[in-house]
Scaffold this motif. Structure first.
Motif, short mmCIF file in Angstrom:
data_model
loop_
_atom_site.label_atom_id
_atom_site.label_comp_id
_atom_site.label_asym_id
_atom_site.label_seq_id
_atom_site.Cartn_x
_atom_site.Cartn_y
_atom_site.Cartn_z
N SER A 132 -3.23 5.61 -13.30
CA SER A 132 -2.95 6.39 -11.79
C SER A 132 -4.23 5.45 -11.02
O SER A 132 -4.08 5.16 -10.04
N MET A 133 -5.09 5.11 -11.27
CA MET A 133 -6.25 4.62 -11.07
C MET A 133 -5.75 2.81 -10.62
O MET A 133 -5.71 2.07 -9.47
N VAL A 134 -5.02 2.38 -11.33
CA VAL A 134 -4.23 0.92 -11.15
C VAL A 134 -3.26 1.21 -9.83
O VAL A 134 -3.17 0.31 -9.18
N GLY A 135 -2.76 2.17 -9.77
CA GLY A 135 -1.95 2.47 -8.64
C GLY A 135 -2.45 2.60 -7.66
O GLY A 135 -2.24 2.39 -6.51
N ILE A 136 -4.05 3.81 -7.76
CA ILE A 136 -4.62 3.48 -6.87
C ILE A 136 -5.24 2.62 -5.75
O ILE A 136 -5.22 2.51 -5.02
N THR A 137 -5.68 1.72 -6.58
CA THR A 137 -6.62 0.27 -6.06
C THR A 137 -5.51 -0.74 -5.43
O THR A 137 -5.94 -1.70 -4.79
N PHE A 138 -4.07 -0.14 -6.31
CA PHE A 138 -3.25 -1.25 -5.40
C PHE A 138 -3.01 -1.12 -4.13
O PHE A 138 -2.84 -1.79 -3.10
N THR A 139 -3.02 0.48 -3.92
CA THR A 139 -3.03 0.76 -2.62
C THR A 139 -3.98 0.41 -2.04
O THR A 139 -3.79 0.24 0.15
N ALA A 140 -5.66 0.42 -2.36
CA ALA A 140 -6.46 0.45 -1.88
C ALA A 140 -5.72 -1.24 -1.16
O ALA A 140 -6.33 -1.72 -0.07
N VAL A 141 -6.09 -2.19 -1.73
CA VAL A 141 -5.89 -3.36 -1.08
C VAL A 141 -4.77 -3.87 -0.16
O VAL A 141 -4.98 -4.26 0.33
N GLY A 142 -3.84 -3.06 -0.56
CA GLY A 142 -2.99 -2.86 1.07
C GLY A 142 -3.22 -2.57 1.87
O GLY A 142 -3.02 -3.00 2.62
N ILE A 143 -3.77 -1.02 1.73
CA ILE A 143 -3.72 -0.68 2.74
C ILE A 143 -5.06 -1.45 3.20
O ILE A 143 -5.01 -2.23 4.88
N GLY A 199 0.34 -1.02 0.29
CA GLY A 199 0.10 0.13 -0.02
C GLY A 199 0.70 0.85 -0.22
O GLY A 199 0.74 2.14 -0.78
N GLY A 200 1.38 1.77 0.51
CA GLY A 200 2.42 2.41 0.81
C GLY A 200 3.44 3.04 -0.26
O GLY A 200 3.88 3.63 -0.86
N ALA A 201 3.48 1.52 -1.29
CA ALA A 201 4.41 1.95 -2.22
C ALA A 201 3.56 2.24 -3.28
O ALA A 201 3.94 3.49 -4.15
N ALA A 202 2.21 1.97 -3.48
CA ALA A 202 1.64 2.69 -4.70
C ALA A 202 1.29 3.43 -4.16
O ALA A 202 1.16 4.62 -5.26
N ILE A 203 0.98 4.47 -2.92
CA ILE A 203 0.77 5.72 -2.90
C ILE A 203 1.79 6.24 -3.59
O ILE A 203 1.13 7.57 -4.24
N ALA A 204 3.29 5.86 -3.12
CA ALA A 204 4.57 7.39 -4.26
C ALA A 204 3.99 6.93 -5.09
O ALA A 204 4.18 8.16 -5.63
N VAL A 205 3.45 6.04 -6.08
CA VAL A 205 3.79 6.52 -7.85
C VAL A 205 2.42 6.52 -8.13
O VAL A 205 2.17 6.66 -9.67
N SER A 206 1.33 6.40 -7.28
CA SER A 206 -0.05 6.20 -8.26
C SER A 206 -0.29 7.41 -8.83
O SER A 206 -0.97 7.63 -10.32
N LEU A 207 0.12 9.11 -8.79
CA LEU A 207 0.10 10.43 -9.42
C LEU A 207 0.67 10.36 -10.08
O LEU A 207 1.17 11.34 -10.61
N LEU A 208 1.84 9.63 -10.49
CA LEU A 208 3.03 9.68 -11.55
C LEU A 208 3.47 8.73 -12.47
O LEU A 208 4.46 9.16 -13.00
N LEU A 209 2.21 8.11 -12.76
CA LEU A 209 2.22 7.38 -13.76
C LEU A 209 1.65 7.78 -15.45
O LEU A 209 2.01 6.54 -16.35
N GLY A 210 1.32 9.09 -15.48
CA GLY A 210 1.39 9.33 -16.96
C GLY A 210 0.01 9.88 -17.35
O GLY A 210 -0.03 10.19 -18.79
N SER A 211 -1.48 8.12 -16.76
CA SER A 211 -2.96 8.60 -18.06
C SER A 211 -3.26 8.05 -16.52
O SER A 211 -3.24 7.59 -15.20
N PRO A 212 -4.45 8.62 -16.51
CA PRO A 212 -5.66 8.20 -15.96
C PRO A 212 -5.69 6.99 -15.13
O PRO A 212 -5.95 6.27 -14.18
N VAL A 213 -5.62 6.00 -16.19
CA VAL A 213 -6.07 4.66 -16.53
C VAL A 213 -4.67 3.97 -15.52
O VAL A 213 -4.91 2.99 -14.05
#
Length: 447
Positions: A341-352, A325-339
């Motif tokens: 970014s939502m993948v990164g946020i999904t990994f964040t939600a899963v981890g947390i 969860g911690g690693a995914a938050i760090a990169v979720s808004l740096l991935l260059g596309s809305p899709v």
């Protein structure tokens, strides 16, 4: 006596009787604390709130929660779960509905503080209540079912709240966000009335459970608590304020920080895709997109908790998900596309969200009785202080920089720190066990 002595049909009957109501209540509790994130899509403009003012108001909920958490849990142990949990639900539902009458920053701040004070003690009270009904070997899975209501509150609450805002706008002259607060507050009050007639303090008080089954179930749980008490002297109230309890509070702080940073600002992150990537969504679409990470987190959380129960292992399971969860938050808004970014946020939600049911299996390994009620309150109140800092600091950094990215990096740091502290706690406990074993070995040699 072991869980094998308790007919699986008895545990299934208890679960079917209690869990649906508890899941609905936890769903509403989480919805009523985070629906302000959806209200902010139009409320902030209507009332002229900056991101900092919104974040402060959102976070003040947790100051009230923190101040009243432990007293509330001690009163729960005194008055019984049924009466006290019903009191909590009715008062928080009434105040949640009053959010419809916010006129400016001061009334917003006051009502958010009072909402936190009213809800204080609810979740640790549920954990304490489950400890009166389910053997330890069952609790990881059972708590996962209850906590599944948290991501489900986003999964269902996201489109529900945005639909109420969009289509309730103008009803009786109310703004859509005011209509949403009123309806969701009334729903909570109604659920509190129903809960009073469903919840029962302990098995032997349940008229729907045969007397022999109730006594056998209650006896097993009492024997488990006695074994923990003999090992850790865990019934003493002093145990509720031990260093281990405070370390667990810090771990929960970091996990919850990530959850609240995402929870309070994800609707605004999705709305912000319009400016960043040139895509446009209406309120209902924002709610549906916001629900995606929590749908996947819900699907993964229950198997993860079941696997932890099966292996009877908590620390490695907890460390893996907090680091994810911690690693995914760090990169979720740096991935260059809305899709992406939502993948990164999904990994964040899963981890947390996979972390939290496993985490709550740690305190009962050394706390029972009144110490459990108070200790769970201490851990939950310390952890939920993150609910003040996460939205406030995220809003502050957004006002200062024009971006939510700095706030998300702070959330990443706290969540990763939780993973480190989990491993520290594991090392300490292993050392303590080895020391105790050495002392027992020496005592045997002396004899």
């Amino acid at each position: 006596m072991s869980t094998k002595d308790i007919d699986r049909k008895v545990l299934r009957k208890v679960a079917l009787r209690l869990l649906p109501m508890l899941m609905i209540l936890y769903f509403l509790s989480y919805l009523d604390r985070v629906n302000v994130g959806f209200a902010a899509l139009t409320m902030n403009a209507d009332l002229g709130f900056s991101a900092t003012a919104y974040g402060l108001g959102a976070g003040l909920f947790f100051i009230g929660y923190f101040l009243f958490e432990v007293p509330s849990n001690l009163l729960l142990a005194k008055f019984g779960a049924r009466i006290w949990i019903t009191r909590i639900i009715l008062t928080w539902g009434a105040i949640a509905g009053m959010m419809a009458f916010v006129q400016g920053p001061i009334s917003f701040y006051i009502l958010r503080f009072l909402l936190g004070a009213a809800e204080a003690g609810f979740f640790p009270g549920i954990i304490y209540f489950l400890g009166l009904w389910f053997p330890r070997s069952e609790r990881g899975r059972i708590v996962a079912f209850i906590y599944a209501a948290a991501p489900v509150s986003f999964l269902l609450g996201s489109p529900l709240s945005t639909l109420l805002i969009q289509y309730g706008h103008g009803f009786m002259g109310l703004a859509g966000w005011r209509f949403m607060f009123a309806i969701e507050g009334l729903a909570t009050v109604a659920a509190g009335i129903v809960a009073y007639f469903i919840l029962v303090d302990r098995p032997t008080k349940a008229k729907w459970l045969p007397t022999a089954d109730a006594k056998r179930l209650e006896g097993l749980i009492a024997a488990e608590d006695a074994a923990v008490k003999a090992t850790h002297s865990s019934h003493s109230l002093r145990k509720a304020f031990s260093p281990r309890v405070f370390l667990l509070g810090l771990i929960y702080f970091g996990i919850s920080y990530g959850a609240y940073a995402i929870g309070f600002f994800l609707p605004q992150i999705v709305s912000g895709f319009q400016a960043t990537y040139g895509v446009k969504f209406n309120l209902t679409q924002i709610g549906l997109i916001t629900a995606i990470p929590f749908a996947i987190a819900t699907a993964v959380m229950l198997p993860w908790a079941r696997h932890s129960d099966k292996k009877q292992e908590r620390f490695v399971h907890l460390a893996i998900t907090t680091f994810l969860g911690g690693a995914a938050i760090a990169v979720s808004l740096l991935l260059g596309s809305p899709v992406l970014s939502m993948v990164g946020i999904t990994f964040t939600a899963v981890g947390i969200y996979c972390s939290i049911p496993v985490f709550w299996q740690l305190p009962p390994t050394f706390l029972t009785g009144t110490a459990a009620a108070a200790g769970l309150g201490v851990i939950n109140s310390l952890g939920n202080l993150s609910g003040f800092f996460a939205p406030y600091l995220s809003g502050y950094f957004k006002d200062m920089t024009g971006s939510l990215q700095p706030g998300m990096l702070v959330a990443s740091g706290f969540t990763l720190l939780s993973g480190v502290l989990v491993l520290v706690l594991r090392t300490q406990i292993n050392k303590n066990h080895k020391a105790e074993a050495a002392v027992q070995s020496q005592g045997s040699l002396v004899k």
